[in-house]
Design an enzyme around this catalytic site. Structure first.
Site, PDB file in Angstrom:
ATOM      1  N   LEU A  90     -13.783   4.799  10.482  1.00 18.41           N
ATOM      2  CA  LEU A  90     -13.196   6.245  11.005  1.00 18.41           C
ATOM      3  C   LEU A  90     -11.963   6.114  11.115  1.00 18.41           C
ATOM      4  CD1 LEU A  90     -16.327   6.340  13.501  1.00 18.41           C
ATOM      5  CD2 LEU A  90     -16.342   7.089  11.134  1.00 18.41           C
ATOM      6  N   ARG A 144      -2.751  -1.968  -3.412  1.00 17.96           N
ATOM      7  CA  ARG A 144      -3.780  -0.887  -3.369  1.00 17.96           C
ATOM      8  C   ARG A 144      -3.549   0.148  -4.104  1.00 17.96           C
ATOM      9  NH1 ARG A 144      -5.591   2.153   2.261  1.00 17.96           N
ATOM     10  NH2 ARG A 144      -7.624   2.731   1.367  1.00 17.96           N
ATOM     11  N   GLU A 181      -7.268  -4.415   5.958  1.00 15.88           N
ATOM     12  CA  GLU A 181      -7.061  -4.129   4.255  1.00 15.88           C
ATOM     13  C   GLU A 181      -6.086  -4.870   3.655  1.00 15.88           C
ATOM     14  OE1 GLU A 181      -6.944   0.101   5.632  1.00 15.88           O
ATOM     15  OE2 GLU A 181      -8.428   0.353   3.978  1.00 15.88           O
ATOM     16  N   ARG A 234      -9.143  16.534   6.153  1.00 18.17           N
ATOM     17  CA  ARG A 234      -9.857  16.903   5.044  1.00 18.17           C
ATOM     18  C   ARG A 234     -11.384  17.423   5.491  1.00 18.17           C
ATOM     19  NH1 ARG A 234      -9.847  10.914   2.134  1.00 18.17           N
ATOM     20  NH2 ARG A 234      -7.628  10.602   3.275  1.00 18.17           N
ATOM     21  N   HIS A 261     -12.430   3.430   0.335  1.00 23.54           N
ATOM     22  CA  HIS A 261     -12.434   2.561   1.374  1.00 23.54           C
ATOM     23  C   HIS A 261     -13.217   1.194   1.212  1.00 23.54           C
ATOM     24  CE1 HIS A 261     -11.984   6.249   4.227  1.00 23.54           C
ATOM     25  NE2 HIS A 261     -10.765   5.585   4.067  1.00 23.54           N
ATOM     26  N   GLY A 309      -9.038   3.622  13.027  1.00 21.38           N
ATOM     27  CA  GLY A 309      -8.349   3.995  14.008  1.00 21.38           C
ATOM     28  C   GLY A 309      -9.107   4.780  15.147  1.00 21.38           C
ATOM     29  N   GLU A 334     -12.334   1.978  16.081  1.00 21.89           N
ATOM     30  CA  GLU A 334     -11.889   0.757  16.780  1.00 21.89           C
ATOM     31  C   GLU A 334     -11.338   1.123  18.338  1.00 21.89           C
ATOM     32  OE1 GLU A 334      -8.358  -0.649  14.591  1.00 21.89           O
ATOM     33  OE2 GLU A 334      -9.858  -0.608  12.896  1.00 21.89           O
ATOM     34  N   ASN A 340       0.946  -1.143  -0.172  1.00 23.35           N
ATOM     35  CA  ASN A 340      -0.046   0.227   0.036  1.00 23.35           C
ATOM     36  C   ASN A 340       1.030   1.189  -0.006  1.00 23.35           C
ATOM     37  OD1 ASN A 340      -1.901   2.129   0.504  1.00 23.35           O
ATOM     38  ND2 ASN A 340      -2.594   1.066   2.202  1.00 23.35           N
TER      39      ASN A 340
HETATM   40  P1  ADP Z   1      -5.411   5.856   8.334  1.00 22.85           P
HETATM   41  O1  ADP Z   1      -6.713   6.453   7.612  1.00 22.85           O
HETATM   42  O2  ADP Z   1      -4.284   6.757   7.866  1.00 22.85           O
HETATM   43  O3  ADP Z   1      -4.980   4.465   8.078  1.00 22.85           O
HETATM   44  P2  ADP Z   1      -5.983   5.122  10.915  1.00 22.85           P
HETATM   45  O4  ADP Z   1      -7.215   4.499  10.723  1.00 22.85           O
HETATM   46  O5  ADP Z   1      -5.010   4.616  11.600  1.00 22.85           O
HETATM   47  O6  ADP Z   1      -5.791   6.046   9.774  1.00 22.85           O
HETATM   48  O7  ADP Z   1      -6.709   6.153  12.147  1.00 22.85           O
HETATM   49  C1  ADP Z   1      -5.763   7.254  12.566  1.00 22.85           C
HETATM   50  C2  ADP Z   1      -6.476   7.927  13.495  1.00 22.85           C
HETATM   51  O8  ADP Z   1      -7.261   7.198  14.435  1.00 22.85           O
HETATM   52  C3  ADP Z   1      -5.577   8.701  14.222  1.00 22.85           C
HETATM   53  O9  ADP Z   1      -5.371  10.076  13.919  1.00 22.85           O
HETATM   54  C4  ADP Z   1      -6.499   9.123  15.825  1.00 22.85           C
HETATM   55  O10 ADP Z   1      -7.121  10.306  15.476  1.00 22.85           O
HETATM   56  C5  ADP Z   1      -7.144   7.957  15.631  1.00 22.85           C
HETATM   57  N1  ADP Z   1      -6.920   7.166  16.971  1.00 22.85           N
HETATM   58  C6  ADP Z   1      -6.070   6.016  17.177  1.00 22.85           C
HETATM   59  N2  ADP Z   1      -5.882   5.473  18.284  1.00 22.85           N
HETATM   60  C7  ADP Z   1      -6.825   6.285  18.893  1.00 22.85           C
HETATM   61  C8  ADP Z   1      -7.322   6.171  20.292  1.00 22.85           C
HETATM   62  N3  ADP Z   1      -6.840   5.166  21.312  1.00 22.85           N
HETATM   63  N4  ADP Z   1      -8.566   7.194  20.795  1.00 22.85           N
HETATM   64  C9  ADP Z   1      -8.693   7.899  19.810  1.00 22.85           C
HETATM   65  N5  ADP Z   1      -8.342   8.262  18.727  1.00 22.85           N
HETATM   66  C10 ADP Z   1      -7.411   7.272  18.166  1.00 22.85           C
END
Ligand code: ADP
Length: 415
Positions: free
Chosen positions: A205, A88, A383, A237, A176, A326, A329, A7
């Site tokens: 998210l 990807r 993914e 964004r 996505h 992120g 989850e 990716n």
């Molecule tokens: P990407 O879209 O780059 O793959 P991710 O799915 O890894 O991003 O999500 C990243 C975002 O998840 C981070 O910017 C953060 O805002 C959020 N995040 C990660 N861990 C936590 C947490 N423990 N609590 C709140 N937000 C979190």
């Protein structure tokens, strides 16, 4: 069969190696990021979903150098054989409905989609070109983020704009798709029901965020559009804005289109409102009383809640909602905030179950209360695994590939 999922983004390179013949099939997961002053940070895990993360610095200045380094790293970790590579690719335009073996004609078509995803497709293409040089004899397969949304009904993907613009390719494509498809499958598996019987809303998210309405296992609407800029407010964004903004900013503030677009991609969203794209910072600041951070969180939650309600209408009711990415989850408070006031469509979170979630491996815990008409799950998006599975499916369905690589069947988790 060993499949490498690559990716290549504009600021990071993620890769994972899978042995599709075994149950916990991931051998390696790694990410190069934070390229600065001729160095970058490498995060990696050796082994399956329960392995620990290791971090080290690498003397690599660019994504291209990072890709060149992948064979050496894999060798260092004991893997020299690669049977196929999955890439990807963010935008596959109107043509690609499934993972596709990359030949020069496919490469050209992906190139022609670049105007639709100017920030993403060039990075994906550079990854493919470098990878072809490194592994010239391995089949290389493109797995598209847009492909899952090819099932969108015409009314959902058509923009009400002049015909000449539509002929030029302006429509909703959605993104996505790899993640939405995977978590929908995982939800059906957790439910122990055929996916065809379920109406699911998938909430991816992360830094980029989108929702997807899924019926009969297919995408019927999604919040992102022609570009990954629209829909929910995101890390950097803007999400939905009035298209009138362009002419207003141009006339009123003298901004050109490139500047406006660049700022909508990189200087908007949570970062613009709260001072950081990272929800962890915002949650901390908001708890200390910072009003900007509180507003950023409320705007994010509001946009997600609005799309959840809209997609409940699109689906004529919901059976399950699944949170991933992120934020989805990890942030119990954001999940709670998004579902506030959604009892009207049957969603009610159980506070204790929600707060207890600490995801490990492929778990998909439920967080709905016993009164909730809709089941609510949280699960990690996988993914890279989905890319590897799509590669295997493409290989098995292709007569253009050598027989030897077509022989292995997938024996892993989510068939
Ligand atoms: P990407 O879209 O780059 O793959 P991710 O799915 O890894 O991003 O999500 C990243 C975002 O998840 C981070 O910017 C953060 O805002 C959020 N995040 C990660 N861990 C936590 C947490 N423990 N609590 C709140 N937000 C979190």
């Amino acid at each position: 069969m060993k499949i490498l999922a690559l990716n290549a983004g504009s600021s990071s390179l993620k890769f994972a190696l899978f042995d599709m013949a075994v149950e916990d099939c991931r051998l390696v997961k790694a990410e190069f990021e934070n390229f600065k002053d001729g160095h970058c940070v490498l995060h990696f895990r050796l082994g399956g979903e329960n392995s620990d993360e290791q971090i080290r610095s690498e003397p690599l200045a660019s994504i291209e150098e990072a890709i060149q380094c992948v064979p050496t790293l894999l060798q260092e970790w004991g893997y020299s054989q690669i049977d196929a590579i999955g890439h990807r690719v963010i935008h596959g335009g109107e043509r690609f409905t499934k993972a596709t073996l990359i030949d020069s004609e496919v490469l050209q078509y992906i190139q022609s989609c670049t105007p639709l995803a100017p920030l993403h497709n060039p990075a994906n293409l550079a990854g493919i070109t470098t990878s072809k040089k490194i592994w010239p004899s391995a089949p290389q397969i493109a797995v598209f983020d847009t492909a899952f949304h090819h099932s969108l009904p015409v009314a959902a993907y058509t923009y009400a704009i002049p015909s000449a613009w539509r002929k030029a390719g302006a429509r909703r494509y959605g993104f996505h798709g790899i993640s939405h498809q995977y978590v929908a499958m995982r939800t059906a598996q957790a439910w122990q029901s055929p996916i065809e019987n379920l109406r699911i809303i998938s909430c991816h998210l992360g830094n980029g965020s989108s929702l997807c309405a899924i019926e009969n296992g297919t995408s019927v609407d999604t919040s992102m559009g022609m570009s990954p800029l629209t829909g929910l407010a995101m890390g950097t964004r803007s999400g939905d804005v009035d298209p009138g903004l362009f002419s207003y900013l141009s006339r009123q503030c003298g901004l050109d289109i490139n500047t406006i677009e660049q700022q909508l991609y990189s200087d908007s969203g949570l970062k613009a409102l709260g001072g950081s794209p990272d929800l962890r910072n915002l949650e901390q600041w908001a708890a200390q009383g910072n009003l900007d951070a509180q507003l950023a969180i409320e705007v994010y939650a509001y946009s997600a809640r609005k799309y959840l309600g809209a997609f409940a209408a699109v689906l004529g009711g919901i059976d399950a909602v699944v949170f991933t990415g992120g934020i989805g989850e990890n942030s119990a408070t954001m999940r709670q905030r998004i579902c506030d006031r959604l009892q009207v469509i049957g969603l009610e979170i159980d506070d204790a179950r929600n707060r207890k979630v600490r995801l490990r491996a492929f778990e998909a815990p439920e967080i709905a209360s016993s009164q909730s008409r809709v089941r609510i799950f949280v699960t990690k998006t996988c993914e890279q695994l989905m890319i590897a599975k799509e590669v295997l499916t493409a290989i098995e369905g292709s007569s253009a590939l050598p027989h030897a690589v077509c022989q292995t069947r997938q024996g892993n988790l989510y068939e």
